[in-house]
Design a protein around this motif. Structure first.
Motif, PDB file in Angstrom:
ATOM      1  N   CYS A  47      -5.964  -1.858   0.520  1.00 23.33           N
ATOM      2  CA  CYS A  47      -6.041  -1.316   1.872  1.00 23.33           C
ATOM      3  C   CYS A  47      -6.027   0.206   1.772  1.00 23.33           C
ATOM      4  O   CYS A  47      -6.040   0.751   0.677  1.00 23.33           O
ATOM      5  CB  CYS A  47      -4.861  -1.830   2.708  1.00 23.33           C
ATOM      6  SG  CYS A  47      -3.273  -1.381   2.000  1.00 23.33           S
ATOM      7  N   GLY A  68       0.807  -1.224   0.000  1.00 23.16           N
ATOM      8  CA  GLY A  68       0.000   0.000   0.000  1.00 23.16           C
ATOM      9  C   GLY A  68       0.835   1.268   0.000  1.00 23.16           C
ATOM     10  O   GLY A  68       0.502   2.241  -0.667  1.00 23.16           O
ATOM     11  N   CYS A 117      -3.585   2.060   3.459  1.00 25.99           N
ATOM     12  CA  CYS A 117      -2.317   2.469   4.104  1.00 25.99           C
ATOM     13  C   CYS A 117      -1.628   3.611   3.372  1.00 25.99           C
ATOM     14  O   CYS A 117      -1.141   4.555   4.006  1.00 25.99           O
ATOM     15  CB  CYS A 117      -1.384   1.273   4.216  1.00 25.99           C
ATOM     16  SG  CYS A 117      -2.101  -0.081   5.159  1.00 25.99           S
TER      17      CYS A 117
HETATM   18 ZN   LIG Z   1      -1.912  -1.630   3.625  1.00 24.99          ZN
END
Ligand SMILES: [Zn+2]
Ligand SMILES: Nc1nc2c(ncn2[C@@H]2O[C@H](COP(=O)(O)OP(=O)(O)OP(=O)(O)O)[C@@H](O)[C@H]2O)c(=O)[nH]1
Length: 214
Positions: free
Chosen positions: A73, A65, A75
């Motif tokens: 995700c 990420g 992130c």
């Molecule tokens: Zn992530």
């Protein structure tokens, strides 16, 4: 758990350099953890050692990420959002902890993603691989913050368990600052599972209206 005896430091402070980013010029500080040899980082902006609460982000490594632009995700968006917030205030710290995949490592995270493609959610996948839902440990945060004289933080997070963990370590979390998440078709289920099973505080305040909006 660390194998380091109780009275031994958990990590060494090594060195620093200037780190220009699109939003501010940070100072990047490098630490090495004794038990694992892992290299942990702190990005610092402004005078953070003057006793006033410090805007802080404790970010766990997510190579997919943070670096590879994964949309599975949130992130990467959270990392960027946290750095932008610190830059806007002109003062703050981001700890970049090398505990990839909620502590299970990159290869195991990819195994977990594969199980998720077969129908497991993010928690079930970890459990099927024989790991806890969240295998992270935040004990390094205390000596890392102490290195800069930081005792009180305004923590950018949606994760109540992270606040509990830091509080138990003796770090004074004086405020939670919600972090926007970057919901999309690929991470929708993941974010719902984080809210339902991991207790993350998701609400309209933390949902970006459109990609990248902070
Ligand atoms: Zn992530
Ligand atoms: N095992 C596993 N780890 C993941 C998965 N998706 C992201 N991660 C890891 O989860 C960590 C980020 O955790 P999150 O729960 O998203 O966020 P958080 O930091 O706890 O909470 P916030 O402070 O609100 O962002 C990083 O280490 C990622 O590599 C997944 O599906 N499985």
């Amino acid at each position: 758990m660390s194998a380091t005896p109780a009275n031994e430091p958990l990590l060494d402070y090594v060195t620093s350099c200037a780190l220009p980013t699109p939003w501010a010029q940070f100072t990047l500080h490098a630490f090495v953890e004794h038990a694992t040899g892992k290299e942990h980082l702190a990005m610092v902006l402004g005078d953070i050692g003057n006793g006033e609460p410090v805007l802080a982000r404790v970010h766990s490594e997510c190579l997919t990420g943070d670096v590879l632009f994964s949309q599975r995700c949130d992130c990467g968006a959270q990392l960027e959002g946290a750095l932008k917030k610190i830059a806007a205030e002109g003062r703050g710290i981001l700890l970049y902890l090398r505990q990839e995949g909620r502590g299970i490592g990159l290869v195991n995270k990819i195994r977990a993603y594969r199980l998720q493609e077969a129908g497991a959610d993010t928690v079930e996948a970890n459990l099927q691989l024989g790991f806890h839902a969240d295998a992270r440990n935040y004990e390094l945060c205390k000596p890392m913050l102490e290195q800069f004289g930081v005792r009180k933080v305004r923590l950018m997070t949606n994760n109540p368990r992270k606040i509990d963990a830091l509080t138990r370590l003796g770090i004074d979390v004086v405020e939670r600052v919600p972090l926007l998440v970057n919901r999309n078709a690929f991470n929708n289920n993941y974010l719902n599972t984080k809210a339902a099973k991991l207790g993350h505080m998701m609400n309209p305040l933390t949902e970006a209206v459109e990609d990248g909006q902070l």
